[in-house]
Design an enzyme around this catalytic site. Structure first.
Site, mmCIF file in Angstrom:
data_model
loop_
_atom_site.group_PDB
_atom_site.id
_atom_site.type_symbol
_atom_site.label_atom_id
_atom_site.label_comp_id
_atom_site.label_asym_id
_atom_site.label_seq_id
_atom_site.Cartn_x
_atom_site.Cartn_y
_atom_site.Cartn_z
ATOM 1 N N SER A 120 4.309 -7.947 -2.892
ATOM 2 C CA SER A 120 3.157 -8.803 -3.187
ATOM 3 C C SER A 120 2.105 -8.769 -2.078
ATOM 4 O O SER A 120 1.418 -7.771 -1.892
ATOM 5 C CB SER A 120 3.656 -10.232 -3.449
ATOM 6 N N ASP B 149 -5.796 2.347 2.597
ATOM 7 C CA ASP B 149 -7.015 2.811 1.931
ATOM 8 C C ASP B 149 -8.190 2.911 2.906
ATOM 9 O O ASP B 149 -9.027 3.817 2.792
ATOM 10 C CB ASP B 149 -7.376 1.879 0.772
ATOM 11 N N LYS C 26 5.482 -5.407 -6.592
ATOM 12 C CA LYS C 26 5.043 -6.629 -7.280
ATOM 13 C C LYS C 26 3.533 -6.745 -7.137
ATOM 14 O O LYS C 26 3.026 -7.121 -6.086
ATOM 15 C CB LYS C 26 5.718 -7.875 -6.705
#
Length: 739
Positions: free
Chosen positions: A491, A502, A517
């Site tokens: 999560s 990224d 998740k």
């Protein structure tokens, strides 16, 4: 994080609230003339309200139809009897009449399935709790050749009482066999110590016991354990607990992270998120089927009171002047629920039996207890370079107290202390971090980048996703950064790791992928405005639902759902084959992607791609990691089989398995421990508290022998070295956005 009232009154959630109100109105009209004190009426109200929330509010609702009903039935029965030792096949056959009715019950029909199944379960459980005593009253023959399969998924339900009795005989025989084998090992070790004169200081002199004596003692120990097992199971499986399990079979069929919380469980969830609770400051343990005090939290109510001591046995727990509850046979978790409270200053009366046999009633008032193990910790690793190490077990925040603990602020403080120590790089350990507050993730990511989107969140009917952005251009730390993850990093951890990856801000190191998740939940009370609710005049607490409302997406457009985050540097993990990720749950939502957003990758004096490529090449040819993978694969294959109930065959297989585990443990342990120490600013504070000193010692020892931390340090060192080379040559590397 929005509070509950804000969620309920938001425009996006109004249709859900209206739908829920409509369901309650329907119920009020339909149940006129019924006794409102009837638990069945309350359960039907809960079930229908939950069903309406799922249909109207869930991000990707499955149709609540006959197929859904079949899945709920299968899940509930499996949760009750996952190893298939309680129900008979005829019970399962009788439940088939509910295969296409549970969806009707959710939509308003009379609730029958739950009561029929739970009644059958309770009856079969009571039967099993009787005949095991007869089985354990006679010696087992461990010379016969027979096997037992312990994986319920590979078993069918037994058809007769005779077959069930034989199944229990084998399971009990296996438990006794494991205990008996351990006793034989202990006897031989003690015999050797005695022969060498090494037990002279022991209070109890060595006495050689015959095999028959050890076998009898093993059966006695297992009998006491099974006594405890059934007593705990019966105490825990109240009608309310079983019904909560039934409702969670409904929510779990929708997706793994939509859950129903009965009132007491809802409080526990909030405590976990805030890192604090209201209690007495005592840790409990199970000892010889009794609940005892394991330790006291310094400064807590019990510690200040001075009457409660370590090893005191808890006999009863009472709320204020109310009749106390006898907790004999209770599980520790259930006793904890009785001790903890929702408010500071409330009274709890604990009846304890002291080690000398005397009993005493101790009256304590609950106060705020902080869970220190939840909060961030840091250290310094000295080696080729000075590396700061930050361990964050979860992304915590205190929703109720604006001045309460926030992980982003705590991490920022640790970074400031590390910068004062002039570290050359930082490693952030998010292994086992199951997530937490999304706003805290955004703030924490903002400590390492200038500004920009951190993740995207998209609701069920939203065309355009919402971008969670760091809007603060200041950067607290701009040096080399490595983030550690594993298959249990979930999560919020995945959002942070994905953003760092990224933006090419740092390098992610860990197992083949994180948990996966990628969904957003909110807790919704089933009686949100009970004081003014015309349909819930008593204001009864029906509990809450943690509902999946949205989905996370990375800034590059890909979901973190199901696939998780694939680290830049992948290291063989001992739990790689545990099959415990999101992708291993059949009710999980699917992976998808949306459009990427504009974001500016980090500019640095090193290339994360180049460093990761070099390290991955080294990991693939590293003999230690190659041996680790080999041992992990062999252990996994060994565990995926039936177990022999023959003593000699069992002891041989255990000897081989222990040898593999020992070899794996040796591989996981660094040959040359890391040089780990506390930050100078923390040393005085830690030394002043004995309990914190011991915890800190374990924390440092856990780091210094960790082969995964060592690899993360090596990755960080390589970034530092590449940066130094670039600076010395006046070059700057600009990562290219390949997304």
């Amino acid at each position: 994080m929005l509070n509950i009232k804000q969620i309920i009154m938001s425009k996006k959630f109004i249709p859900v609230v209206l739908a829920l109100t409509g369901a309650t109105l329907f119920l009020a009209v339909q149940t006129q003339g019924r006794n409102d004190d009837n638990p069945k009426s309350k359960n039907e109200k809960i079930l229908r309200s939950v069903g309406m929330l799922l249909e109207q509010g869930h991000f990707s609702p499955k149709k609540i139809d006959d197929n859904f009903s079949k899945s709920v039935l299968q899940r509930f029965v499996s949760d009750l009897d996952d190893d298939k030792t309680i129900f008979l096949q005829k019970d399962i056959d009788s439940f088939k009449r509910f295969e296409t009715k549970i969806d009707d019950e959710i939509h308003g029909s009379n609730l029958e399935s739950f009561y029929a199944i739970s009644e059958s379960y309770t009856r079969r459980l009571n039967e099993a709790s009787e005949f095991y005593k007869t089985i354990l009253s006679k010696p087992f023959d461990f010379t016969t050749d027979e096997n037992i399969q312990l994986d319920g998924e590979k078993l069918g339900y037994v058809k007769t009482d005779v077959e069930r009795n034989d199944l229990w005989r084998k399971r009990l025989k296996y438990l006794v066999l494991t205990k008996y084998s351990d006793m034989i090992d202990d006897r031989e070790k003690n015999k050797e110590r005695h022969s060498k004169g090494l037990d002279t200081a022991s209070k109890e002199k060595f006495v050689y016991k015959a095999d028959s004596t050890l076998e009898r003692e093993a059966r006695d120990q297992i009998r006491r354990q099974i006594d405890r097992y059934f007593t705990t199971l019966k105490n825990h499986n109240t009608s309310d607990e079983l019904f909560s399990g039934f409702v969670n079979s409904v929510t779990g069929t929708m997706d793994p992270h939509t859950n129903y919380f009965a009132p007491v469980d809802s409080r526990g969830f909030n405590e976990m998120m805030s890192g604090k609770f209201y209690g007495i400051g005592a840790q409990l343990k199970e000892d010889q089927s009794k609940i005892k005090i394991a330790s006291l939290v310094a400064g807590g109510p019990a510690w200040k009171n001075g009457e409660l001591g370590v090893d005191d046995e808890i006999v009863k727990i009472g709320q204020g002047t109310a009749e106390p509850v006898d907790v004999s046979g209770y599980a520790v978790t259930d006793a904890v629920k009785l001790i903890r409270g929702a408010q500071r200053g409330t009274e709890v009366r604990i009846t304890v039996r002291k080690p000398d046999g005397t009993t005493k009633v101790i009256v304590l008032k609950r106060d705020e207890i902080k869970l220190d193990d939840t909060f961030v910790k840091s250290a310094i690793i000295n080696g080729e370079h000075k590396i700061g190490f930050i361990y964050l077990p979860e992304f915590y925040v205190d929703f109720e107290d604006p001045k309460g603990a926030k992980c982003s602020e705590d991490v920022a403080r640790e970074i400031e202390k590390l910068k004062a120590e002039k570290v050359d790089g930082i490693v952030i350990d998010l292994r086992g971090n199951g997530g937490g507050s999304l706003p805290e993730v955004v703030k924490m990511a903002g400590l390492f980048i200038e500004d920009g989107p951190i993740c995207q969140v998209k609701g069920r009917d939203e065309r355009q996703p919402y971008q969670w952005k760091d809007r603060d251009k200041t950067v607290l730390y701009d040096g080399p950064l490595t983030v550690m993850v594993d298959e249990f990093s979930a999560s919020a951890s995945e959002i942070f790791a994905a953003a760092i990856q990224d933006y090419k801000r740092g390098i992610i190191v860990g197992s083949s992928s994180t948990y996966g998740k990628g969904t957003v939940q909110r807790t919704i009370p089933l009686n949100p405005e009970s004081e003014n609710d015309l349909f819930n005049k008593k204001g009864e607490d029906l509990g809450t639902v943690k509902l999946t409302l949205q989905k996370f997406y990375r800034v590059n457009g890909g979901a973190t759902q199901l696939r998780g985050v694939v680290p830049d540097v992948v290291i063989p993990d001992r739990l790689e084959l545990a099959k415990a990720r999101e992708k291993d749950n059949p009710s999980s939502l699917t992976w998808d992607e949306i459009a990427k957003v504009d974001y500016k990758p980090w500019t640095s004096t090193y290339s994360t791609d180049a460093v990761a490529a070099t390290v991955n090449s080294q990991v693939r040819t590293n003999t230690t990691f190659m041996k680790m993978k080999e041992k992990i694969d062999s252990i996994d294959k060994e565990s995926d089989r039936a177990y022999s109930l023959n003593l000699d065959a069992y002891r041989l297989s255990q000897k081989q398995l222990k040898a593999r585990y020992k070899q794996l443990e040796e591989l996981l342990k660094l040959q040359s421990p890391l040089n780990v120490k506390n930050i100078g600013a923390d040393e005085a504070r830690l030394a002043a508290d004995k309990e914190k000193t011991e915890k800190n010692k374990r924390f440092l020892n856990g780091i210094k022998d960790d082969i995964y931390v060592d690899e993360a340090v090596k990755v960080t060192n390589r970034m530092i070295n590449q940066s130094n080379i670039a600076l010395n040559h006046g070059a700057v590397t600009v990562p290219v956005d390949k997304n």
